[in-house]
Scaffold this motif. Structure first.
Motif, mmCIF file in Angstrom:
data_model
loop_
_atom_site.group_PDB
_atom_site.id
_atom_site.type_symbol
_atom_site.label_atom_id
_atom_site.label_comp_id
_atom_site.label_asym_id
_atom_site.label_seq_id
_atom_site.Cartn_x
_atom_site.Cartn_y
_atom_site.Cartn_z
ATOM 1 N N GLY A 3 0.869 -1.123 -0.097
ATOM 2 C CA GLY A 3 0.028 -0.176 -0.151
ATOM 3 C C GLY A 3 0.740 1.303 -0.068
ATOM 4 O O GLY A 3 0.248 2.267 0.476
ATOM 5 N N ILE A 4 2.047 1.048 -0.430
ATOM 6 C CA ILE A 4 2.970 2.210 -0.650
ATOM 7 C C ILE A 4 2.851 2.932 -1.892
ATOM 8 O O ILE A 4 3.307 1.803 -2.972
ATOM 9 C CB ILE A 4 4.331 2.087 -0.086
ATOM 10 C CG1 ILE A 4 4.339 1.640 1.607
ATOM 11 C CG2 ILE A 4 5.315 3.203 -0.363
ATOM 12 C CD1 ILE A 4 5.597 0.946 1.819
ATOM 13 N N TYR A 100 1.388 5.988 2.089
ATOM 14 C CA TYR A 100 2.187 4.735 2.680
ATOM 15 C C TYR A 100 1.386 4.238 3.723
ATOM 16 O O TYR A 100 0.808 4.930 4.843
ATOM 17 C CB TYR A 100 3.436 5.641 3.493
ATOM 18 C CG TYR A 100 4.212 4.577 4.329
ATOM 19 C CD1 TYR A 100 5.645 4.346 3.867
ATOM 20 C CD2 TYR A 100 3.971 4.025 5.596
ATOM 21 C CE1 TYR A 100 6.307 3.521 4.415
ATOM 22 C CE2 TYR A 100 4.644 3.175 6.128
ATOM 23 C CZ TYR A 100 5.968 2.690 5.609
ATOM 24 O OH TYR A 100 6.844 1.847 6.325
ATOM 25 N N GLY A 101 0.559 3.432 2.936
ATOM 26 C CA GLY A 101 -0.691 2.842 3.800
ATOM 27 C C GLY A 101 -1.584 3.953 3.753
ATOM 28 O O GLY A 101 -1.829 4.951 3.251
ATOM 29 N N ASP A 102 -2.217 3.830 5.026
ATOM 30 C CA ASP A 102 -3.257 5.134 5.551
ATOM 31 C C ASP A 102 -2.499 5.894 6.624
ATOM 32 O O ASP A 102 -3.143 6.772 7.290
ATOM 33 C CB ASP A 102 -4.460 4.334 6.077
ATOM 34 C CG ASP A 102 -4.317 3.738 7.110
ATOM 35 O OD1 ASP A 102 -3.163 3.364 7.715
ATOM 36 O OD2 ASP A 102 -5.391 3.017 7.845
ATOM 37 N N LEU A 103 -1.284 5.979 6.428
ATOM 38 C CA LEU A 103 -0.389 6.700 7.451
ATOM 39 C C LEU A 103 -0.698 8.303 7.150
ATOM 40 O O LEU A 103 -0.434 8.950 6.081
ATOM 41 C CB LEU A 103 0.948 6.361 7.352
ATOM 42 C CG LEU A 103 1.885 7.296 8.439
ATOM 43 C CD1 LEU A 103 1.691 6.776 9.825
ATOM 44 C CD2 LEU A 103 3.420 7.030 7.934
ATOM 45 N N ILE A 104 -0.789 9.012 8.280
ATOM 46 C CA ILE A 104 -0.853 10.385 8.098
ATOM 47 C C ILE A 104 0.391 10.984 8.826
ATOM 48 O O ILE A 104 0.659 10.421 10.034
ATOM 49 C CB ILE A 104 -2.165 11.151 8.787
ATOM 50 C CG1 ILE A 104 -3.181 10.668 8.006
ATOM 51 C CG2 ILE A 104 -1.927 12.503 9.010
ATOM 52 C CD1 ILE A 104 -4.611 10.910 8.812
ATOM 53 N N VAL A 135 -8.974 5.640 -0.332
ATOM 54 C CA VAL A 135 -9.588 6.519 0.290
ATOM 55 C C VAL A 135 -8.211 7.263 0.902
ATOM 56 O O VAL A 135 -7.609 6.681 1.548
ATOM 57 C CB VAL A 135 -10.671 6.250 1.388
ATOM 58 C CG1 VAL A 135 -11.036 7.389 1.800
ATOM 59 C CG2 VAL A 135 -11.848 5.540 0.716
ATOM 60 N N HIS A 136 -8.206 8.776 0.343
ATOM 61 C CA HIS A 136 -7.281 9.517 0.935
ATOM 62 C C HIS A 136 -7.657 9.593 2.497
ATOM 63 O O HIS A 136 -8.752 10.110 2.820
ATOM 64 C CB HIS A 136 -7.139 10.817 0.406
ATOM 65 C CG HIS A 136 -6.221 11.857 0.589
ATOM 66 N ND1 HIS A 136 -6.204 12.402 1.886
ATOM 67 C CD2 HIS A 136 -5.341 12.304 -0.094
ATOM 68 C CE1 HIS A 136 -5.162 13.245 1.899
ATOM 69 N NE2 HIS A 136 -4.498 13.139 0.535
ATOM 70 N N PRO A 137 -6.739 9.197 3.500
ATOM 71 C CA PRO A 137 -7.022 9.244 4.980
ATOM 72 C C PRO A 137 -7.400 10.922 5.588
ATOM 73 O O PRO A 137 -8.068 10.812 6.573
ATOM 74 C CB PRO A 137 -5.892 8.745 5.587
ATOM 75 C CG PRO A 137 -5.099 9.134 4.549
ATOM 76 C CD PRO A 137 -5.228 8.969 3.246
ATOM 77 N N LEU A 138 -6.884 11.762 4.971
ATOM 78 C CA LEU A 138 -7.444 13.191 5.460
ATOM 79 C C LEU A 138 -8.724 13.741 4.855
ATOM 80 O O LEU A 138 -9.458 14.264 5.356
ATOM 81 C CB LEU A 138 -6.039 14.046 5.101
ATOM 82 C CG LEU A 138 -5.035 14.027 6.186
ATOM 83 C CD1 LEU A 138 -3.682 14.970 5.559
ATOM 84 C CD2 LEU A 138 -5.265 14.189 7.648
#
Length: 161
Positions: A3-4, A100-104, A135-138
Motif C-alpha cells: 500500500g505504498i 504510505y498505507g493510510d499513515l498520516i 481513500v485519502h485518509p485526510l
C-alpha cells in the motif's frame, strides 16, 4: 508493508529508460513492486517552461519506515543523475511518496499523504489506474473522486501500457 504508492517522473534524457532503471532500483533497494501503472506524458506542472514529463505510479511493498523510504528514494534519484538546483525544474528523475498505507505524517522532512496529490492530474490519472477506490485518509475521498474534483486542467496522455 504494502500500500505504498510512489510517483515517478522524468523530463530529461531518455525518459522511458530512466523510468525503467528507476523501477529496477526501487525493487532492488526498497522492496518488490506490487503493481505499475501505464506511462503517461504531461506538460510540466509548477514551472511550465520546460520539456514534458513522463510519469508512472507504482505500488511497492517495503519494510522501510517512511523517513528511510524517503532517503532511499532520494538516493535513487541521485544515482540516476538528479541534481536539485531549482524547485520544479527539469530533472532526470523525481520520486514522490504519495501514500504510505493510510499513515498520516507531517514532519519537516516528509508529509503523508503527499500534500499536493489531489491537485495534480498527472498524479491522479496513473494512481486511479492502480487504486481508484483507495481513500485519502485526510480528505476522506477516494482517488477517483479526487480526480473528478481535480482543478488541474493539464492533459495527461497515455504513452504505453
Amino acid at each position: 508493508m504494502s500500500g505504498i504508492y510512489l510517483l515517478l517522473g522524468s523530463n530529461l534524457g531518455d525518459r522511458m529508460a530512466t523510468l525503467e532503471k528507476a523501477n529496477s532500483l526501487l525493487e532492488q533497494q526498497l522492496g518488490p513492486l506490487c503493481a505499475s501503472s501505464s506511462l503517461y506524458e504531461t506538460a510540466a506542472w509548477g514551472m511550465e517552461n520546460q520539456a514534458d514529463f513522463l510519469n508512472q505510479v507504482v505500488e511497492i511493498q517495503s519494510h522501510l519506515a517512511p523517513e528511510a523510504l524517503l532517503k532511499a528514494c532520494l538516493n535513487i534519484e541521485a544515482q540516476l543523475g538528479r541534481r536539485r538546483q531549482q524547485k520544479w525544474g527539469p530533472r532526470t528523475l523525481d520520486l514522490d511518496i504519495l501514500y504510505y498505507g493510510d499513515l498520516i505524517l507531517n514532519t519537516p522532512a516528509l508529509t503523508l499523504p503527499h500534500p499536493q496529490l489531489h491537485l495534480r492530474r498527472f498524479t491522479l490519472v496513473p494512481l486511479c489506474e492502480l487504486a481508484p477506490l483507495l481513500v485519502h485518509p485526510l480528505l476522506q475521498k477516494n482517488n477517483l473522486q479526487l480526480l473528478e474534483e481535480c482543478p488541474d486542467a493539464l492533459e495527461v496522455r497515455l504513452v504505453s501500457t
